[in-house]
Design an enzyme around this catalytic site. Structure first.
Site: not given
Ligand code: PGA
Length: 259
Positions: A10, A174, A100, A168, A214, A12, A98
């Site tokens: 992913n 993140g 976010e 997740e 993460s 971003k 997601h």
């Molecule tokens: P991350 O993000 O690996 O940076 O924690 C995972 C995601 O947003 O799918």
């Protein structure tokens, strides 16, 4: 039949050097040259601006995924992209739900369910993200939350064969705080049990349930060994400059390792 391991990247909207034409082109170049495990399905989700660039240059065995899709097949919806537009551009996957988008953009369970229906109706496969916040986990509501998120989708769709469920935990995205293998396995198992009870035995056996939050080259090996962890959705680590070649290699083999 064992479930095929699945790795999603992913990409971003991070600051340069990530998320630029150059950085995305470099990743595509590295992925094209990487001896990925042919048994693993690898899908990358670049920002919308780069979808066509990535599809044009990424080798055909690897799929491209949009980070978003609208819940209507067409119409006057400035700024949105439909499932049909994506499939017309050779895109076979989309991310939906997601955290976010749930938390920052305020997308509700119902809207996410409608988007999932629209994506499936438009012949896309879906990485459906679900997960709890830290407050929900601390108050013992993790399974209730993921069940509520799944139930909303179940109310609108019957066929789960084109869905990969990505668990997740919001607190792990993140943050560098990865779920422990026990925490991940416990929720993945609960999701599989939910599939068995609410959708059917075949869906429980066949649906990939992947972990995101993460994930990196050091923790992916142990997570991949859990019975109900069928792959990963990787954010930050999939963009690490100069490392993504090795990372995808480790993720794809589900082994972990030192870069
Ligand atoms: P991350 O993000 O690996 O940076 O924690 C995972 C995601 O947003 O799918």
């Amino acid at each position: 039949m064992p479930r095929q391991f699945f790795v999603g990247g992913n990409f971003k909207m991070f600051d340069p050097p990530n998320g630029t034409i150059k950085s995305i082109t470099d990743i595509v170049h590295n992925l094209n040259g990487a001896p990925l495990d042919p048994k693993t399905e690898v899908v990358v989700a670049p920002p919308a601006l780069f979808i066509l660039l990535v599809r044009e240059h990424l080798k055909a065995e690897l799929e491209v995924c949009s980070q978003n899709v609208f819940d209507k097949p067409n119409g006057a919806f400035t700024g949105e992209i439909s499932a049909e537009q994506l499939t017309d551009s050779g895109i076979k996957w989309t991310l939906i739900g997601h955290s976010e988008r749930r938390v920052v953009m305020g997308e509700t369970d119902e809207f996410i369910a409608s988007k999932t229906k629209a994506a499936l109706d438009g012949s896309l496969s879906v990485i459906l993200c679900i997960g709890e916040t830290l407050e929900q986990r601390d108050s013992g509501r993790t399974i209730d939350v993921v069940t509520r998120q799944l139930n909303a989708v179940k109310a609108k769709i019957g066929d789960w064969s084109k869905i990969v469920v990505a668990y997740e935990p919001v607190w792990a995205i993140g943050t560098g705080k990865v779920a422990t293998t026990e925490q991940a396995q416990e929720v993945h198992k609960a999701i599989r049990e939910w599939l068995g009870k609410e959708v059917g035995k075949e869906a429980a056996e066949k649906t990939r349930v992947i972990y995101g939050g993460s994930v990196n080259e050091k923790n992916c090996g142990e997570l991949a060994r859990q019975d109900d962890v069928d792959g990963f959705l990787v954010g930050g680590a999939s963009l690490k400059p100069a490392c993504e070649f090795c990372l995808f290699l480790f993720f794809s083999a589900g082994t972990g390792g030192e870069c």
